[in-house]
Motif scaffolding. Structure first.
Motif, PDB file in Angstrom:
ATOM      1  N   ILE A 198     -34.644 -16.045 -16.266  1.00  0.00           N
ATOM      2  CA  ILE A 198     -35.629 -16.812 -17.021  1.00  0.00           C
ATOM      3  C   ILE A 198     -35.314 -16.662 -18.506  1.00  0.00           C
ATOM      4  O   ILE A 198     -34.561 -15.773 -18.910  1.00  0.00           O
ATOM      5  CB  ILE A 198     -37.079 -16.347 -16.756  1.00  0.00           C
ATOM      6  CG1 ILE A 198     -37.300 -14.912 -17.271  1.00  0.00           C
ATOM      7  CG2 ILE A 198     -37.421 -16.453 -15.277  1.00  0.00           C
ATOM      8  CD1 ILE A 198     -38.762 -14.473 -17.244  1.00  0.00           C
ATOM      9  N   ALA A 199     -35.897 -17.541 -19.307  1.00  0.00           N
ATOM     10  CA  ALA A 199     -35.862 -17.398 -20.761  1.00  0.00           C
ATOM     11  C   ALA A 199     -37.293 -17.166 -21.219  1.00  0.00           C
ATOM     12  O   ALA A 199     -38.221 -17.815 -20.726  1.00  0.00           O
ATOM     13  CB  ALA A 199     -35.286 -18.642 -21.419  1.00  0.00           C
ATOM     14  N   VAL A 200     -37.484 -16.226 -22.137  1.00  0.00           N
ATOM     15  CA  VAL A 200     -38.830 -15.864 -22.587  1.00  0.00           C
ATOM     16  C   VAL A 200     -38.879 -15.793 -24.106  1.00  0.00           C
ATOM     17  O   VAL A 200     -37.936 -15.330 -24.753  1.00  0.00           O
ATOM     18  CB  VAL A 200     -39.274 -14.498 -22.014  1.00  0.00           C
ATOM     19  CG1 VAL A 200     -40.770 -14.302 -22.226  1.00  0.00           C
ATOM     20  CG2 VAL A 200     -38.935 -14.366 -20.556  1.00  0.00           C
ATOM     21  N   SER A 201     -39.996 -16.247 -24.649  1.00  0.00           N
ATOM     22  CA  SER A 201     -40.259 -16.103 -26.078  1.00  0.00           C
ATOM     23  C   SER A 201     -41.710 -15.680 -26.250  1.00  0.00           C
ATOM     24  O   SER A 201     -42.560 -15.989 -25.399  1.00  0.00           O
ATOM     25  CB  SER A 201     -40.005 -17.425 -26.817  1.00  0.00           C
ATOM     26  OG  SER A 201     -40.340 -17.323 -28.190  1.00  0.00           O
ATOM     27  N   LEU A 202     -41.997 -14.962 -27.333  1.00  0.00           N
ATOM     28  CA  LEU A 202     -43.361 -14.525 -27.615  1.00  0.00           C
ATOM     29  C   LEU A 202     -43.783 -15.055 -28.981  1.00  0.00           C
ATOM     30  O   LEU A 202     -43.050 -14.897 -29.970  1.00  0.00           O
ATOM     31  CB  LEU A 202     -43.449 -12.997 -27.580  1.00  0.00           C
ATOM     32  CG  LEU A 202     -44.830 -12.367 -27.759  1.00  0.00           C
ATOM     33  CD1 LEU A 202     -44.954 -11.085 -26.932  1.00  0.00           C
ATOM     34  CD2 LEU A 202     -45.121 -12.058 -29.237  1.00  0.00           C
ATOM     35  N   VAL A 203     -44.948 -15.692 -29.015  1.00  0.00           N
ATOM     36  CA  VAL A 203     -45.488 -16.261 -30.250  1.00  0.00           C
ATOM     37  C   VAL A 203     -46.875 -15.682 -30.504  1.00  0.00           C
ATOM     38  O   VAL A 203     -47.729 -15.661 -29.608  1.00  0.00           O
ATOM     39  CB  VAL A 203     -45.578 -17.802 -30.154  1.00  0.00           C
ATOM     40  CG1 VAL A 203     -46.393 -18.375 -31.313  1.00  0.00           C
ATOM     41  CG2 VAL A 203     -44.180 -18.416 -30.139  1.00  0.00           C
ATOM     42  N   PHE A 204     -47.100 -15.197 -31.716  1.00  0.00           N
ATOM     43  CA  PHE A 204     -48.423 -14.731 -32.120  1.00  0.00           C
ATOM     44  C   PHE A 204     -49.237 -15.920 -32.627  1.00  0.00           C
ATOM     45  O   PHE A 204     -48.703 -16.814 -33.286  1.00  0.00           O
ATOM     46  CB  PHE A 204     -48.305 -13.700 -33.243  1.00  0.00           C
ATOM     47  CG  PHE A 204     -47.666 -12.407 -32.827  1.00  0.00           C
ATOM     48  CD1 PHE A 204     -48.289 -11.563 -31.925  1.00  0.00           C
ATOM     49  CD2 PHE A 204     -46.441 -12.018 -33.356  1.00  0.00           C
ATOM     50  CE1 PHE A 204     -47.707 -10.354 -31.546  1.00  0.00           C
ATOM     51  CE2 PHE A 204     -45.851 -10.820 -32.990  1.00  0.00           C
ATOM     52  CZ  PHE A 204     -46.482  -9.988 -32.081  1.00  0.00           C
TER      53      PHE A 204
END
Length: 281
Positions: free
Chosen positions: A82-88
């Motif tokens: 999978i590809a994952v990103s985290l955004v606040f």
């Protein structure tokens, strides 16, 4: 011989037409990395989340990606990745990438993403604009939602949004906040996001979970409908998030197995054209 030549030429033209159709609807660049799911984590850092709660929450996020069960779910799809990103996120104009898109396909890459979460810093401490966060989230994906290439391509684009309260800042002010959140959700889904799931935190009585079910979540992937994972306290984030990741990543894995990537179909068409060319020669 002339008749045979015409037949072969016709075959080539038909094959070329098939490939052209495939490639014509294929917007992903051929060099992008195929994954089963692109998962965007939208993390609430509004003012209602105090510093100790923030620390507990982020440790929970980091630890969840160290879970062997989560990794097993990630590796269960056709691509095993999978590809994952985290955004606040916080107020209407407050969204910032905490961890850019990363590939997870083994224990080392999962640990690297976990470390990146721990190394991130809190950028906001403002209002709560869930609808604005969802609209921003849709733009964080790649070509599947009409945006610039993010280096990955998948058949499932999933948003996972956490929060400890209801919306109080998504514009316009003259419209009810619930309708604004629903509009943000609907816009994200219309752009190509497959599923939006929720992680309501500090929700021992289930009221916030109901709010998320009514206004925030939507869509489906791999036969799984969008859902909100009730989380009683910030100390429960790891356990809740692990269960949530297993469900949504598993859904993406099922969908990727059932629906081949457009690039795969296009390459198959190119292979057919190559075979016909060789036969003609």
């Amino acid at each position: 011989m002339k008749v045979k030549h015409k037949i072969e030429t016709s075959k080539l033209r038909n094959a070329a037409a098939v490939v052209a159709v495939m490639l014509g609807g294929f917007s992903q660049p051929l060099y992008a990395v195929d994954v089963d799911t692109e998962l965007l984590l939208l993390v609430d850092v509004s003012g209602s989340v105090d510093s100790s709660e923030y620390d507990l929450m982020m440790q929970g996020y980091a630890d969840a990606f160290d879970s062997a069960s989560v990794l097993s779910a990630i590796q269960s799809g056709a691509q095993g990745a999978i590809a994952v990103s985290l955004v606040f996120w916080s107020g209407a104009t407050q969204q910032q990438v905490g961890v850019d898109w990363m590939l997870i396909d083994d224990a080392a890459s999962a640990a690297a993403f976990s470390d990146a979460i721990e190394a991130s810093t809190r950028p906001f401490n403002g209002s709560t604009a869930i609808g604005s966060a969802l609209q921003y989230g849709a733009t964080a994906f790649g070509t599947e939602t009409g945006q610039a290439d993010n280096g990955f391509t998948s058949v499932s684009q999933i948003i996972d949004i956490s929060g400890d309260g209801t919306d109080n800042n998504t514009p316009p002010d003259e419209v009810s906040r619930e309708l604004n959140v629903q509009a943000g959700r609907d816009a994200a889904l219309a752009s190509g996001v497959d599923m939006i799931n929720g992680l309501p935190i500090g929700d021992e009585d289930g009221v916030l979970k109901t709010y998320y079910e009514d206004n925030v979540i939507g869509g489906s992937a791999g036969g799984v409908d969008a859902f909100a994972q009730q989380t009683d306290t910030f100390g429960d984030v790891q356990t809740s998030l692990e269960a949530k990741l297993i469900s949504e990543v598993g859904a993406g894995a099922v969908q990727s197995t059932a629906i081949p990537e457009p690039r795969v179909a296009a390459l198959a068409g190119l292979g057919m054209l190559f075979i016909l060319c060789k036969r003609r020669v």
